[in-house]
Design an enzyme around this catalytic site. Sequence first.
Site, PDB file in Angstrom:
ATOM      1  N   GLY A  46       0.846  -1.194   0.000  1.00  0.00           N
ATOM      2  CA  GLY A  46       0.000   0.000   0.000  1.00  0.00           C
ATOM      3  C   GLY A  46       0.874   1.234   0.000  1.00  0.00           C
ATOM      4  CD  GLU A 137      -1.323   2.545   2.957  1.00  0.00           C
ATOM      5  OE1 GLU A 137      -0.824   3.681   3.034  1.00  0.00           O
ATOM      6  OE2 GLU A 137      -0.623   1.505   2.947  1.00  0.00           O
TER       7      GLU A 137
HETATM    8  O1  GNR Z   1       4.075  -2.624   2.547  1.00  0.00           O
HETATM    9  C1  GNR Z   1       3.431  -2.464   3.589  1.00  0.00           C
HETATM   10  N1  GNR Z   1       3.114  -3.538   4.341  1.00  0.00           N
HETATM   11  C2  GNR Z   1       2.228  -3.492   5.411  1.00  0.00           C
HETATM   12  C3  GNR Z   1       2.185  -4.563   6.264  1.00  0.00           C
HETATM   13  C4  GNR Z   1       1.309  -4.582   7.328  1.00  0.00           C
HETATM   14  C5  GNR Z   1       0.463  -3.522   7.534  1.00  0.00           C
HETATM   15  C6  GNR Z   1       0.498  -2.430   6.684  1.00  0.00           C
HETATM   16  C7  GNR Z   1       1.372  -2.408   5.635  1.00  0.00           C
HETATM   17  S1  GNR Z   1       1.394  -1.054   4.563  1.00  0.00           S
HETATM   18  C8  GNR Z   1       3.058  -1.096   4.038  1.00  0.00           C
HETATM   19  C9  GNR Z   1       3.334  -0.039   2.988  1.00  0.00           C
HETATM   20  C10 GNR Z   1       3.129   1.326   3.592  1.00  0.00           C
HETATM   21  O2  GNR Z   1       3.943   1.886   4.291  1.00  0.00           O
HETATM   22  N2  GNR Z   1       1.990   1.884   3.357  1.00  0.00           N
HETATM   23  O3  GNR Z   1       1.711   3.088   3.885  1.00  0.00           O
HETATM   24 NI    NI Z   2       2.861   3.168   5.739  1.00  0.00          NI
END
Ligand code: GNR
Ligand code: NI
Length: 185
Positions: A46, A137
Site C-alpha cells: 500500500g 493508509e
Molecule cells: O508494505 C506495507 N506492508 C504493510 C504490512 C502490514 C500492515 C500495513 C502495511 S502497509 C506497508 C506499505 C506502507 O507503508 N503503506 O503506507
Molecule cells: Ni505506511
Amino acid sequence: MAIRDILIIPDKRLRLISEPVKAVDAALRTLVDDMFATMYEAPGIGLAAIQIGVAQRVVTMDLAKKDEPPEPLVFLNPEIVWSADDTSTYEEGCLSIPEYYEEVERPAAVKVKYLDMDFKPHELDAEGLLATCLQHEIDHINGVLFIDHISKLKRAMVMKKFTKAAKKGVSPALAKDKEPSHHIG
Ligand code: GNR
Ligand code: NI
C-alpha cells in the site's frame, strides 16, 4: 511513469493532513501511476500520496500474492464509516519507517467509503489484511503513523534511531557503522 522518493521519518510532511481530491485530471492520473511504480518497486502492499510528498487523499494498494496476477486498487478520499468492536493484531511495517516491524491492534473489520478513478462512490466491507492496510493508509492521509499505535517507549526508541540516522544521512541499519569509536567499549 516515475519512481519517486519515499519520505522517511522524522520527515515532518508525514504529519500533514492531506487535502481531498477535487477531480480526476491528468495530474492525478500521473500521481496514481507514479504511486504504483513507487509502491511496486519498493516493494510495498500500500502507499499513501503523502509518502511521496503529495498531501492529497490518494491511496494505492495491491494485496495480490507474488504468484497471483496484480490487483491494483485506488482509493480517493477514503473514509472509515464503520469500525468493528472486535480487534485483530497484525505485524505492521511502513515504507516510511523501513525495516521496523511491530504488532498493531486495530478494529478487525471496517466499512470504507471512497471514490474510484471515475469519481464514482463505493462502500467496501473489509476484514483481514485489507482492513488493516486500509486503516494504515487512512491513518497516513490524516498524518498518523503505525508507531502512534504502539507503546510510547517503543515509539521513542524508533524515533531516536531514525532521527540519529537522518542526521548522519544514512539508513538506520547502517548508522551504527558511523558511530565514532569512543562510543564502543
Ligand atoms: O508494505 C506495507 N506492508 C504493510 C504490512 C502490514 C500492515 C500495513 C502495511 S502497509 C506497508 C506499505 C506502507 O507503508 N503503506 O503506507
Ligand atoms: Ni505506511
